[in-house]
Design a protein around this motif. Structure first.
Motif, short mmCIF file in Angstrom:
data_model
loop_
_atom_site.label_atom_id
_atom_site.label_comp_id
_atom_site.label_asym_id
_atom_site.label_seq_id
_atom_site.Cartn_x
_atom_site.Cartn_y
_atom_site.Cartn_z
N VAL A 132 0.84 -1.20 0.00
CA VAL A 132 0.00 0.00 0.00
C VAL A 132 0.87 1.24 0.00
CG1 VAL A 132 -1.66 1.35 1.34
CG2 VAL A 132 -1.91 -1.14 1.18
N LEU A 133 0.56 2.15 -0.91
CA LEU A 133 1.13 3.49 -0.91
C LEU A 133 0.00 4.46 -0.60
CD1 LEU A 133 2.51 1.80 -3.50
CD2 LEU A 133 3.86 3.89 -3.62
N ALA A 134 0.21 5.33 0.35
CA ALA A 134 -0.81 6.32 0.71
C ALA A 134 -0.24 7.71 0.49
CB ALA A 134 -1.24 6.15 2.16
N ALA A 135 -1.04 8.58 -0.14
CA ALA A 135 -0.59 9.92 -0.48
C ALA A 135 -1.01 10.91 0.60
CB ALA A 135 -1.17 10.35 -1.82
N VAL A 136 -0.13 11.88 0.87
CA VAL A 136 -0.39 12.87 1.91
C VAL A 136 0.27 14.19 1.53
CG1 VAL A 136 1.61 12.03 3.24
CG2 VAL A 136 -0.19 13.33 4.39
N ASN A 137 -0.37 15.29 1.84
CA ASN A 137 0.17 16.62 1.57
C ASN A 137 1.17 17.02 2.65
OD1 ASN A 137 -1.73 17.47 -0.71
ND2 ASN A 137 -3.17 16.96 0.92
N VAL A 138 2.21 17.75 2.26
CA VAL A 138 3.19 18.26 3.21
C VAL A 138 3.38 19.75 3.00
CG1 VAL A 138 5.64 18.25 3.86
CG2 VAL A 138 4.43 16.09 3.53
N VAL A 139 3.19 20.51 4.09
CA VAL A 139 3.45 21.95 4.09
C VAL A 139 4.39 22.21 5.26
CG1 VAL A 139 2.45 24.26 4.28
CG2 VAL A 139 1.17 22.44 3.11
N ALA A 140 5.69 22.13 5.00
CA ALA A 140 6.69 22.34 6.04
C ALA A 140 7.26 23.75 5.91
CB ALA A 140 7.80 21.31 5.94
N ALA A 141 7.55 24.36 7.06
CA ALA A 141 8.12 25.71 7.06
C ALA A 141 9.01 25.86 8.28
CB ALA A 141 7.01 26.76 7.06
N ASP A 142 9.79 26.95 8.30
CA ASP A 142 10.72 27.18 9.40
C ASP A 142 10.02 27.53 10.70
OD1 ASP A 142 13.59 27.02 8.28
OD2 ASP A 142 12.55 28.22 6.78
N SER A 143 8.79 28.03 10.62
CA SER A 143 8.03 28.35 11.83
C SER A 143 6.59 27.91 11.65
CB SER A 143 8.08 29.86 12.10
OG SER A 143 7.30 30.57 11.15
N ALA A 144 5.91 27.73 12.78
CA ALA A 144 4.51 27.33 12.73
C ALA A 144 3.66 28.40 12.05
CB ALA A 144 4.01 27.07 14.15
N ASP A 145 4.00 29.66 12.27
CA ASP A 145 3.24 30.75 11.67
C ASP A 145 3.38 30.75 10.15
OD1 ASP A 145 1.65 33.24 11.96
OD2 ASP A 145 3.46 34.19 11.15
N GLU A 146 4.60 30.54 9.67
CA GLU A 146 4.82 30.47 8.23
C GLU A 146 4.05 29.30 7.63
OE1 GLU A 146 8.97 31.21 6.61
OE2 GLU A 146 9.39 30.96 8.74
N ALA A 147 4.06 28.17 8.31
CA ALA A 147 3.36 26.99 7.81
C ALA A 147 1.85 27.25 7.74
CB ALA A 147 3.64 25.78 8.69
N ALA A 148 1.31 27.91 8.77
CA ALA A 148 -0.13 28.21 8.79
C ALA A 148 -0.50 29.13 7.64
CB ALA A 148 -0.52 28.82 10.13
N LYS A 149 0.33 30.13 7.37
CA LYS A 149 0.07 31.05 6.27
C LYS A 149 0.16 30.32 4.93
CE LYS A 149 1.63 35.24 8.64
NZ LYS A 149 2.68 36.29 8.72
N ALA A 150 1.15 29.44 4.80
CA ALA A 150 1.31 28.69 3.55
C ALA A 150 0.13 27.76 3.31
CB ALA A 150 2.62 27.90 3.57
N LEU A 151 -0.35 27.11 4.38
CA LEU A 151 -1.50 26.22 4.25
C LEU A 151 -2.74 26.99 3.84
CD1 LEU A 151 -2.83 23.46 4.51
CD2 LEU A 151 -3.08 23.88 6.98
N HIS A 152 -2.93 28.16 4.43
CA HIS A 152 -4.09 28.98 4.05
C HIS A 152 -4.00 29.37 2.58
CE1 HIS A 152 -7.53 31.59 4.87
NE2 HIS A 152 -6.94 32.48 4.10
N ALA A 153 -2.80 29.69 2.12
CA ALA A 153 -2.62 30.04 0.70
C ALA A 153 -2.93 28.86 -0.20
CB ALA A 153 -1.19 30.54 0.46
N VAL A 154 -2.58 27.66 0.26
CA VAL A 154 -2.90 26.44 -0.51
C VAL A 154 -4.41 26.28 -0.64
CG1 VAL A 154 -2.86 23.92 -0.42
CG2 VAL A 154 -0.78 25.21 0.05
N GLN A 155 -5.12 26.45 0.47
CA GLN A 155 -6.57 26.30 0.45
C GLN A 155 -7.22 27.35 -0.44
OE1 GLN A 155 -7.13 26.55 4.67
NE2 GLN A 155 -6.97 24.34 4.98
N ARG A 156 -6.75 28.58 -0.36
CA ARG A 156 -7.28 29.65 -1.21
C ARG A 156 -7.02 29.35 -2.68
NH1 ARG A 156 -4.66 34.28 0.82
NH2 ARG A 156 -2.97 33.83 -0.64
#
Length: 330
Positions: free
Chosen positions: A216-240
């Protein structure tokens, strides 16, 4: 991170980028991934999506293969009902002949597009019903035995390109189990049936010449950043960005402001739910999420995709994951 990692590259074209620039970024990612020791990169067949440049999947694989040396390359996947099995056998047989031991073939049943584009593809609307039989016909073309008397794939015959069945439902799980093939679940955008489908696949799996036990191979998204705040902003941009892609209509691209409003609407909430399985945060948080996800998915391998919109942050996301899990990708 105990499990091996591979990459699904959607060959995205960012805002302000040309298609060529997007494709060059995909080549650069493959070259770096090869250096880092990732096992494979797959590319998906999509049509009529301005921001996705992998519609001619076999052509893209050929180009990336010519610009790399070792990493395995394949489709994640080719939407088989859009094509004849013979044509796919010839395409991937050619690739396997030019790049022996490096080419893989993931097969999906969905059209990879909207219904208007389906018509433009000249797709037979009943083709999906023949998916299991078409997979077997394709397997035979890639082996030494054809199921079509007097017809062989040249190139293709005898290449035995390894096949994986891709899906997001119980149907694909049953096909993969019955044919004794690996099963890749598209949990990066269709998460709902993950656990049920994997359990069914493992229960019903029958060994084949290609595979002796379930994989089994399972696919998952990764949004890694240097800080939690940067990651949250990047994830929001992905959703938008996804709202803009899916809800733009009639040649009118939604603005960021319009997409922000729609994010909270039912349609936007549905699109956000598609990325339920997303590891977002600093590298340690991301790795912990991937470990938990792998157990939940009962996966033998994770295939990660990096949906970050900003191009420099996109590559940084990959780099941060690699720094944390390098031993696992080799």
């Amino acid at each position: 991170m105990p499990l091996p990692l591979s990459i699904l590259d959607l060959a995205t074209v960012g805002d302000g980028e040309t298609v060529r620039e997007g494709l060059e970024a995909s080549v650069g990612l493959a070259q770096r991934a090869e250096e880092w020791g990732f096992r494979r990169i797959w590319y998906a067949e999509h049509h009529n999506m301005r921001a996705v440049a992998s519609s001619a999947t076999s052509v893209l694989i050929a180009h990336v293969a010519a610009n790399t040396e070792r990493i395995a390359l394949g489709s994640g996947g080719v939407m088989l009902p859009n094509h004849s099995p013979l044509v796919i056998a010839e395409q991937f047989g050619t690739l396997a002949t030019l790049h022996p031991g490096r080419i893989e073939l993931g097969l999906g049943r969905a059209p990879g597009t909207d219904q208007t584009t389906v018509a433009a593809l000249r797709r037979d609307h009943t083709a999906a019903d023949r998916f299991p039989q078409d997979v077997q016909e394709l397997q035979a073309f890639l082996s030494d035995e054809s199921l079509v008397p007097g017809v062989h794939a040249y190139p293709g015959r005898g290449t035995n390109v390894p096949i994986t069945i891709l899906g997001s439902s119980l149907y694909g799980a049953r096909v993969a189990a019955a044919l004794g093939l690996p099963y890749g679940f598209a949990s990066h955008f269709a998460p709902d049936a993950l656990e049920q489908a994997v359990a069914l696949y493992r229960k019903e799996f029958r060994p084949s010449a290609q595979l002796g036990q379930p994989r089994v191979l399972a696919a998952v998204n990764v949004v890694a950043a240097d800080s939690a705040d940067e990651a949250a902003k990047a994830l929001h941009a992905v959703q938008r960005d996804r709202v803009k892609r899916f809800l733009s209509r009639g040649g009118h691209d939604l603005t960021d402001e319009e997409a922000e409003i729609l994010l909270e609407a039912p349609a936007g909430q549905q699109i956000r739910s598609m990325t339920r399985y997303t590891a977002a945060g600093t590298p340690d948080v991301v790795v912990k999420y991937l470990e938990d996800f792998a157990r939940r998915a009962d996966a033998d391998e994770l295939i990660v995709t990096f949906p970050v919109v900003d191009r420099s942050a996109w590559m940084r996301s990959v780099e941060l994951l690699v720094e944390q899990v390098r031993p696992a990708v080799v």
